[in-house]
Write a protein that holds these residues in place. Structure first.
Motif, PDB file in Angstrom:
ATOM      1  N   MET A  78     -51.923 -10.415   9.071  1.00 51.00           N
ATOM      2  CA  MET A  78     -52.962 -11.182   8.370  1.00 51.00           C
ATOM      3  C   MET A  78     -52.343 -11.868   7.151  1.00 51.00           C
ATOM      4  N   LYS A  79     -52.182 -13.191   7.246  1.00 48.26           N
ATOM      5  CA  LYS A  79     -51.523 -13.942   6.172  1.00 48.26           C
ATOM      6  C   LYS A  79     -52.503 -14.655   5.250  1.00 48.26           C
ATOM      7  N   ASP A  80     -53.779 -14.720   5.652  1.00 53.19           N
ATOM      8  CA  ASP A  80     -54.767 -15.523   4.933  1.00 53.19           C
ATOM      9  C   ASP A  80     -55.418 -14.684   3.826  1.00 53.19           C
ATOM     10  N   TRP A  81     -54.744 -14.594   2.670  1.00 57.19           N
ATOM     11  CA  TRP A  81     -55.190 -13.724   1.583  1.00 57.19           C
ATOM     12  C   TRP A  81     -56.531 -14.164   0.988  1.00 57.19           C
ATOM     13  N   LEU A  82     -56.703 -15.477   0.810  1.00 56.33           N
ATOM     14  CA  LEU A  82     -57.917 -15.953   0.149  1.00 56.33           C
ATOM     15  C   LEU A  82     -59.167 -15.594   0.943  1.00 56.33           C
ATOM     16  N   ALA A  99     -51.376 -23.327   3.386  1.00 60.66           N
ATOM     17  CA  ALA A  99     -50.142 -22.917   4.068  1.00 60.66           C
ATOM     18  C   ALA A  99     -50.372 -21.649   4.885  1.00 60.66           C
ATOM     19  N   GLN A 100     -51.135 -20.704   4.341  1.00 59.08           N
ATOM     20  CA  GLN A 100     -51.376 -19.441   5.028  1.00 59.08           C
ATOM     21  C   GLN A 100     -52.358 -19.593   6.190  1.00 59.08           C
ATOM     22  N   LYS A 101     -53.177 -20.629   6.166  1.00 57.19           N
ATOM     23  CA  LYS A 101     -54.149 -20.855   7.234  1.00 57.19           C
ATOM     24  C   LYS A 101     -53.602 -21.738   8.354  1.00 57.19           C
ATOM     25  N   THR A 102     -52.743 -22.707   7.979  1.00 60.85           N
ATOM     26  CA  THR A 102     -52.327 -23.751   8.933  1.00 60.85           C
ATOM     27  C   THR A 102     -50.866 -23.697   9.356  1.00 60.85           C
ATOM     28  N   GLY A 103     -50.013 -23.048   8.544  1.00 61.91           N
ATOM     29  CA  GLY A 103     -48.571 -23.088   8.810  1.00 61.91           C
ATOM     30  C   GLY A 103     -47.905 -24.318   8.229  1.00 61.91           C
ATOM     31  N   PRO A 129     -57.706 -19.764  11.167  1.00 59.45           N
ATOM     32  CA  PRO A 129     -56.257 -19.795  10.918  1.00 59.45           C
ATOM     33  C   PRO A 129     -55.441 -19.779  12.209  1.00 59.45           C
ATOM     34  N   VAL A 130     -54.279 -20.433  12.165  1.00 59.23           N
ATOM     35  CA  VAL A 130     -53.377 -20.456  13.319  1.00 59.23           C
ATOM     36  C   VAL A 130     -52.400 -19.282  13.212  1.00 59.23           C
ATOM     37  N   GLU A 131     -51.762 -18.959  14.325  1.00 63.73           N
ATOM     38  CA  GLU A 131     -50.723 -17.932  14.320  1.00 63.73           C
ATOM     39  C   GLU A 131     -49.465 -18.502  13.671  1.00 63.73           C
ATOM     40  N   ILE A 132     -48.898 -17.755  12.733  1.00 65.16           N
ATOM     41  CA  ILE A 132     -47.704 -18.217  12.014  1.00 65.16           C
ATOM     42  C   ILE A 132     -46.625 -17.148  12.115  1.00 65.16           C
TER      43      ILE A 132
END
Length: 492
Positions: free
Chosen positions: A1-5, A72-76, A145-148
């Protein structure tokens, strides 16, 4: 899980995440997440940006940097913060190297961006002041969000190059996470943590020493566009700051302010200090205000939060950068790659999940720096019996002026273009205010003359002001060693 916000928008939606000092505007975690979702929708649907596309930004500290982190965390999409203290030619090189699909700039830096040769090759050009009106029009406030990949860049952070050309360090999503973990374990960061950030956002110090770990942990950050000693002293009080990061030059200027005498910091646990050693008298002066100092060591390419000297050891371990943080592996080796004994100096090698995957579009530099998973820092250190590190030499010939890294090769590459100069070497020399400044040693061509003012004028539009030499010495010849290389140590 990269989407902190998006997570903090659920857990602490109304908690204020950031405040802009100059405008007084505040953003809750919910508001930041909504803005990042709207901007992510606009960038992907209306501008066609995709994962790994780059957005360059030239701006001082502002909410948009945090919103773009969310994007950046949502889209890559990769964010490329550029140094607004550079000259037009230097910005042009960075734009051409990173090849962004979009460039965003603050109004005061319009000439710096629009005058570059590469500007017209960028698909989308947006003044910072136009960004909010653009995404606010987008009514959809959710984004999937996309997979990053963990090793994909979140940022490309440019560092001055020892070859004279900057290198883009890939700052990955994995680095973001593990730097936050290392930092929080060392410094104790949580939702109650509060800081002021006046470090420039194009530096990993401005982005990743405290800003991104605070955002990961749900804390509060007051963003300042520029450092002002008195204003920072007052903000440490009024914002009830718990942690503050600075370089010694800043802390000296704050201690020399008249307001220092009546300032009081009941919530401030300690300062985080990096960039250069903190003088003991300055540590002692801040101790009179019950503010301990924690010194550390960091790099753009690794961490950046790598070592920390506990405030209780500031005097006992004078000059130390402390011990390695929790998830940082270290090794000190000699020229043969063999681990040295305690108190013997050698090159510091680093390993762990906070090491960069490499340099942007620069496989040669990547392979030179990273071998068998170990990052070769180029710094000579020694480690005592208790595991505390001490820096013996700086990275090769680099010196630090007012917290800014200056690589002599970059300056020499410009100076050698002057018609009067036959040979040139630049080194760092001591300076009371800035720590170190550049001194140029030059050998002139026949029948040529030059003075310091002419050198300053020649460099003015080619180099940042902090890189321009402040001293000049003309020599008949430069000292050389047995192999014919210039002997910098003799000049020092």
């Amino acid at each position: 899980m990269k989407d902190w916000l998006s997570k903090w928008a659920i857990y602490s939606p109304n908690h204020i995440a950031i405040k802009e000092y100059e405008t007084g505007k505040t953003y809750t975690y919910s508001e930041l997440n909504t803005a990042a979702n709207q901007l992510a929708n606009v960038l992907t649907t209306e501008y066609g940006l995709r994962s790994t596309d780059r957005i360059a930004i030239v701006a001082e500290n502002c909410a948009e940097y945090v919103i773009l982190l969310g994007v950046a965390q949502k889209t890559g999409i990769i964010i490329v913060p550029l140094n607004y203290r550079l000259a037009v030619g230097e910005i042009d090189y960075l734009l051409e190297n990173s090849k962004p699909k979009m460039v965003i700039w603050e109004a005061k830096f319009a000439q710096l961006v629009t005058k570059t040769a590469y500007f017209n090759q960028i698909d989308h050009q947006i003044p910072l002041e136009n960004l909010e009106p653009i995404y606010k029009k987008f009514t959809k406030k959710s984004f999937q969000p996309v997979e990053i990949d963990d090793n994909q860049a979140a940022f490309i952070l440019y560092t001055s190059g020892t070859t004279g050309f900057p290198k883009g360090a890939i700052y990955s999503h994995k680095m973001l996470f593990w730097n936050s973990v290392n930092t929080a374990i060392s410094l104790i960061i949580n939702t109650e943590s509060r800081t002021v950030n006046c470090m420039p956002p194009f530096h990993t110090g401005g982005l990743n020493v405290l800003l991104t770990p605070f955002l990961h942990r749900g804390g509060f950050v007051c963003l300042m566009k520029q450092f002002d000693a008195k204003a920072v002293l007052q903000l440490l009080e009024s914002e009830e700051v718990t942690l503050f990061m600075a370089v010694p030059t800043m802390l000296k200027m704050m201690a020399d302010e008249a307001y220092f005498a009546k300032a009081n910091f009941p919530k401030l646990k300690y300062f985080i200090v990096g960039g250069e050693p903190m003088p003991i008298p300055l540590i002692e002066k801040w101790a009179t205000k019950n503010v301990p100092v924690r010194q550390g060591y960091g790099m753009t390419e690794v961490g950046p939060n790598l070592t920390s000297l506990h405030q209780d050891d500031a005097i006992r371990k004078k000059g130390s950068i402390g011990r390695a943080n929790f998830y940082v592996l270290t090794k000190v080796v000699n020229e043969k790659g063999e681990t040295v004994a305690p108190n013997e100096s050698g090159e510091l090698l680093l390993k762990g999940p906070m090491v960069t995957p490499g340099y942007w579009q620069n496989e040669t530099a990547t392979n030179k720096a990273i071998k068998d998973g170990w990052f070769h820092t180029g710094d000579r250190v020694r480690q005592d019996e208790d595991g505390y590190f001490y820096v013996v030499d700086r990275i090769k010939n680099m010196f630090i002026s007012g917290g800014e890294n200056v690589y002599p090769a970059e300056v020499e590459r410009i100076l050698i273009q002057h018609q009067a100069i036959s040979e040139v070497v630049v080194i760092g020399v001591s300076h009371e205010k800035w720590g170190e400044v550049g001194k140029a040693f030059v050998v002139l061509n026949d029948n040529q003359t030059i003075d310091l003012e002419e050198i300053k004028g020649f460099c003015l539009n080619k180099l940042s002001k902090f890189k321009i030499p402040k001293h000049l010495e003309i020599l008949e010849e430069l000292p050389k060693n047995a192999s014919g290389k210039i002997d910098r140590k003799q000049l020092k």
